[in-house]
Scaffold this active site. Sequence first.
Site, PDB file in Angstrom:
ATOM      1  N   GLU A   1       0.832  -1.206   0.000  1.00 20.73           N
ATOM      2  CA  GLU A   1       0.000   0.000   0.000  1.00 20.73           C
ATOM      3  C   GLU A   1       0.871   1.262   0.000  1.00 20.73           C
ATOM      4  OE1 GLU A   1      -3.673  -0.701   2.224  1.00 20.73           O
ATOM      5  OE2 GLU A   1      -3.558   1.353   2.916  1.00 20.73           O
TER       6      GLU A   1
ATOM      7  N   HIS B   1       6.800 -26.897   0.294  1.00 20.17           N
ATOM      8  CA  HIS B   1       6.043 -27.945  -0.397  1.00 20.17           C
ATOM      9  C   HIS B   1       4.881 -27.358  -1.174  1.00 20.17           C
ATOM     10  CE1 HIS B   1       8.344 -30.904   1.914  1.00 20.17           C
ATOM     11  NE2 HIS B   1       8.315 -29.966   2.845  1.00 20.17           N
TER      12      HIS B   1
ATOM     13  N   LYS C   1     -13.133   2.680  -1.544  1.00 22.43           N
ATOM     14  CA  LYS C   1     -14.044   3.029  -0.438  1.00 22.43           C
ATOM     15  C   LYS C   1     -15.187   3.900  -0.976  1.00 22.43           C
ATOM     16  CE  LYS C   1     -10.870   2.993   3.553  1.00 22.43           C
ATOM     17  NZ  LYS C   1     -10.339   3.731   4.695  1.00 22.43           N
TER      18      LYS C   1
HETATM   19  O1  PA5 Z   1      -3.048   1.917   5.949  1.00 30.27           O
HETATM   20  C1  PA5 Z   1      -4.126   2.458   5.777  1.00 30.27           C
HETATM   21  O2  PA5 Z   1      -4.265   3.682   5.850  1.00 30.27           O
HETATM   22  C2  PA5 Z   1      -5.368   1.632   5.486  1.00 30.27           C
HETATM   23  O3  PA5 Z   1      -5.074   0.298   5.318  1.00 30.27           O
HETATM   24  C3  PA5 Z   1      -6.351   1.771   6.644  1.00 30.27           C
HETATM   25  O4  PA5 Z   1      -5.757   1.306   7.817  1.00 30.27           O
HETATM   26  C4  PA5 Z   1      -7.650   1.009   6.391  1.00 30.27           C
HETATM   27  O5  PA5 Z   1      -8.214   1.401   5.180  1.00 30.27           O
HETATM   28  C5  PA5 Z   1      -8.630   1.248   7.521  1.00 30.27           C
HETATM   29  O6  PA5 Z   1      -8.826   2.628   7.682  1.00 30.27           O
HETATM   30  P1  PA5 Z   1      -9.376   3.236   9.011  1.00 30.27           P
HETATM   31  O7  PA5 Z   1      -8.429   2.959  10.104  1.00 30.27           O
HETATM   32  O8  PA5 Z   1      -9.494   4.689   8.735  1.00 30.27           O
HETATM   33  O9  PA5 Z   1     -10.709   2.602   9.276  1.00 30.27           O
END
Ligand code: PA5
Length: 459
Positions: A282, A311, A426
């Site tokens: 990410e 394996h 989202k």
């Molecule tokens: O790293 C990130 O920003 C995302 O993976 C968020 O953690 C995830 O989308 C969840 O978001 P939030 O904590 O705002 O609910």
Amino acid sequence: MALKLHLGGCFPAGGPSKEDFLSAAPRAAVVRDEHLADVPFWQRLGGRTDLLELCQNRSNQIRQEEFDTFVVLGIGGSALGNSALIESLSPFGQEWAPTPDRPRIIVLDTIDPDWLKGFLDSVSIERCHFNVISKSGGTIETAAQFLLFYDAVKRAFDSDDAARARFTLTTDPKAGHLRSVAQECGFETLPIPAEVGGRFSVLTPVGLLMAEVAGLDTESLLAGASKTANSLEACKPESDAALAWALAHVLHLEAGRPIHVHFPYGHHLRSLADWYLQLWAESLGKREDVKGDEVFVGPTPTRAVGPTDQHSQCQLYVEGPDDKVHTFVRVGEPSWSGNIPSAFVEGIPAFEALKGRTLGELMEAERRGTEAALRAAGRPCAVLELCKLDAFHVGQYIMFCEIATAYAGGLMRVNPYNQPGVEAGKVAALALMGVEGYQEHLGEISAVLAEDENMSFSC
Ligand code: PA5
């Protein structure tokens, strides 16, 4: 008490060489200087004992309740770190049995109705404490979980007050819908510092409350994180392990090895590797660089767990396309050597080889054997070594991976702290659920999702 990195097998012929790596040092040093000129907030979290104290206080309150199950509700960076901590530091991962001192920990990072039904059928809802975690406070999956379980708890107790006491909301200190709900309805809360994004937040109350409730050694966890942050900040650029690891990966990425295999040898490390996968993917998979030019870059991290996946995956890694870099994660000293007893008839080779040996020796022989097979095939391998599997070294590993990710973002010239692709998904989900303010996106989303009727099959 240290984390060690070995890059001796990382530059076989046919890709970037050791000389290429050494001559890229000035490029890496510039990135490191930029990073250290404005050290990010999360890099100092090891020293934030004030946040830990808040979690200890809340944990003490929760432990006064009659409960046997602590449930984390969240997703992505608000859940993966919790799974990583509990799986790496508890005796038997998430499957450990609760005791009067230690509740069972369940991380529910899904809205899969079948899974959640299974959860509801398996626990006594009135003996659960729920920790709702969302930095933004607006993530629809977490909101759905919260609504579902709040209703279930309220019905179980037939009381809003009793239900509220069974929840802790962990969110931004000021902003977001979860904060508003907490203020309006009187839920107990813990803060996620505004400066810390989801996937860098495990050492805030996001991970620390659960760790406290579970009885993990949070002080050592933070001490390990501090040790790594401090020693990486104090060392010379050429000794910076996180910089070296990031640079090796970026050079391989640029040379056509975009698949980064994280290969821990240890079942306890499975979820820690999943946490790292999100961090790397990410943070580094981006359409635009920092100047706003379209670049469509990013490594594809993947996980294999040794020896299990020898394996399953290794055939591909040794003989398939030469597009991968492998990082073995090894634990120097297992907590139990596991002497293998002798039995059955003498002279059967598979059993004879195990005579007088330990599981720890076998595990390391398998790891080295896999490394040897990969290196003989000219495949790059790094080794990251935790002296022991304990809270201190897990803290070190977490901080090492976070700093390496920031460096890799710098080397790739992308912003490691945003996630516009996740936000797009989202928004689309909110539009498809008919949420007010998002309908304007519906036309575009329907066009993208349009199906060609002739391309569906069944059997
Ligand atoms: O790293 C990130 O920003 C995302 O993976 C968020 O953690 C995830 O989308 C969840 O978001 P939030 O904590 O705002 O609910």
